[in-house]
Motif scaffolding. Structure first.
Motif, mmCIF file in Angstrom:
data_model
loop_
_atom_site.group_PDB
_atom_site.id
_atom_site.type_symbol
_atom_site.label_atom_id
_atom_site.label_comp_id
_atom_site.label_asym_id
_atom_site.label_seq_id
_atom_site.Cartn_x
_atom_site.Cartn_y
_atom_site.Cartn_z
ATOM 1 N N GLY A 89 0.829 -1.186 0.000
ATOM 2 C CA GLY A 89 0.000 0.000 0.000
ATOM 3 C C GLY A 89 0.869 1.244 0.000
ATOM 4 N N PHE A 90 0.341 2.284 -0.551
ATOM 5 C CA PHE A 90 0.980 3.588 -0.462
ATOM 6 C C PHE A 90 -0.102 4.630 -0.492
ATOM 7 N N ASN A 91 0.279 5.852 -0.234
ATOM 8 C CA ASN A 91 -0.666 6.960 -0.149
ATOM 9 C C ASN A 91 -0.754 7.683 -1.480
ATOM 10 N N VAL A 92 -1.967 8.011 -1.877
ATOM 11 C CA VAL A 92 -2.194 8.896 -3.023
ATOM 12 C C VAL A 92 -2.871 10.144 -2.466
ATOM 13 N N ILE A 93 -2.234 11.272 -2.666
ATOM 14 C CA ILE A 93 -2.812 12.550 -2.238
ATOM 15 C C ILE A 93 -3.232 13.308 -3.484
ATOM 16 N N ALA A 169 -10.622 15.651 2.096
ATOM 17 C CA ALA A 169 -11.036 14.280 2.403
ATOM 18 C C ALA A 169 -9.907 13.599 3.169
ATOM 19 N N PRO A 170 -10.235 12.979 4.311
ATOM 20 C CA PRO A 170 -9.197 12.280 5.074
ATOM 21 C C PRO A 170 -8.747 11.022 4.348
ATOM 22 N N SER A 171 -7.627 10.514 4.762
ATOM 23 C CA SER A 171 -7.057 9.314 4.160
ATOM 24 C C SER A 171 -7.944 8.099 4.441
ATOM 25 N N ALA A 172 -8.215 7.338 3.380
ATOM 26 C CA ALA A 172 -8.981 6.097 3.503
ATOM 27 C C ALA A 172 -8.473 5.122 2.451
ATOM 28 N N GLY A 175 -9.899 -0.045 -0.504
ATOM 29 C CA GLY A 175 -10.709 -1.188 -0.084
ATOM 30 C C GLY A 175 -11.893 -0.761 0.768
ATOM 31 N N THR A 176 -11.649 0.155 1.711
ATOM 32 C CA THR A 176 -12.721 0.679 2.567
ATOM 33 C C THR A 176 -13.728 1.474 1.754
ATOM 34 N N ILE A 177 -13.235 2.333 0.877
ATOM 35 C CA ILE A 177 -14.125 3.146 0.037
ATOM 36 C C ILE A 177 -14.988 2.248 -0.837
ATOM 37 N N ARG A 178 -14.384 1.213 -1.409
ATOM 38 C CA ARG A 178 -15.128 0.280 -2.270
ATOM 39 C C ARG A 178 -16.175 -0.481 -1.472
#
Length: 190
Positions: A89-93, A169-172, A175-178
């Motif tokens: 996993g990595f962060n997309v901002i 929008a906070p980090s999510a 998988g959670t969003i889906r």
């Protein structure tokens, strides 16, 4: 003034003190910043990024386009390959900004002219309202099944008048969003 010569001169100053030859390929902050190509919106300056901290993807408006999805999916695949198949996993901002030139792309006459002259349909990526556009882009990224669930996404709006980046929008995780979208769709069908 020859801009290329100016930039080469600046690079020579940079190279004279260069000591980052051993930076790893993967970004230190495990982050991808997707933002606008506007010269006023340099994430290294705005977010205090150092060399090697993040991957930066820039396009008109900082929108989640098909090309941006492909870039993010490819990075995720490469990260997985580099870590022996473990999903990483990595962060997309996502970072849009005020006073964006892509707001002009919402003009139907300009859209029509771009379609006729260049064969480019910009209607899907026009900036109309940054907060709702960022929400749309998060959903567009979540709908891209080639981007793994382990990726997290968040959104910022940079104010070019004040220099401040505001959390939209906070980090999510995707998988959670889906999963939340699936529950909402099931409930709506009720």
């Amino acid at each position: 003034m020859n801009v290329q010569n100016e930039l080469i001169s600046r690079n020579q100053e940079f190279a004279a003190g260069f000591n980052s030859a051993d930076l790893p390929i993967l970004p230190k902050l495990r982050t991808v910043v997707l933002t606008c190509g506007d010269a006023r919106v340099d994430p290294a300056h705005i977010l205090g990024l150092e060399l090697g901290d993040a991957v930066v993807i820039r396009n008109n408006g900082g929108r989640v386009t098909r090309a941006a999805i492909e870039e993010i999916a490819t990075l995720a695949f490469l990260m997985s390959a580099m870590t022996e198949g473990r999903e990483q996993g990595f962060n997309v901002i996502l970072m849009q900004h005020t006073q964006c030139g892509a707001e002009r792309l919402s003009n139907p006459d300009l859209q029509d002219a771009l379609q006729k002259k260049l064969g480019i349909d910009v209607s899907e990526y026009a900036i109309t309202d940054q907060e709702s556009d960022l929400s749309t882009d998060i959903n567009r990224l979540a709908a891209a099944q080639e981007v793994p669930d382990a990726i997290t996404v968040s959104a910022l709006l940079y104010d070019v008048a004040t220099g401040t980046a505001h959390k939209i929008a906070p980090s999510a995780s995707l998988g959670t969003i889906r999963a939340e979208a699936s529950v909402s769709q099931t409930a709506a069908r009720g």
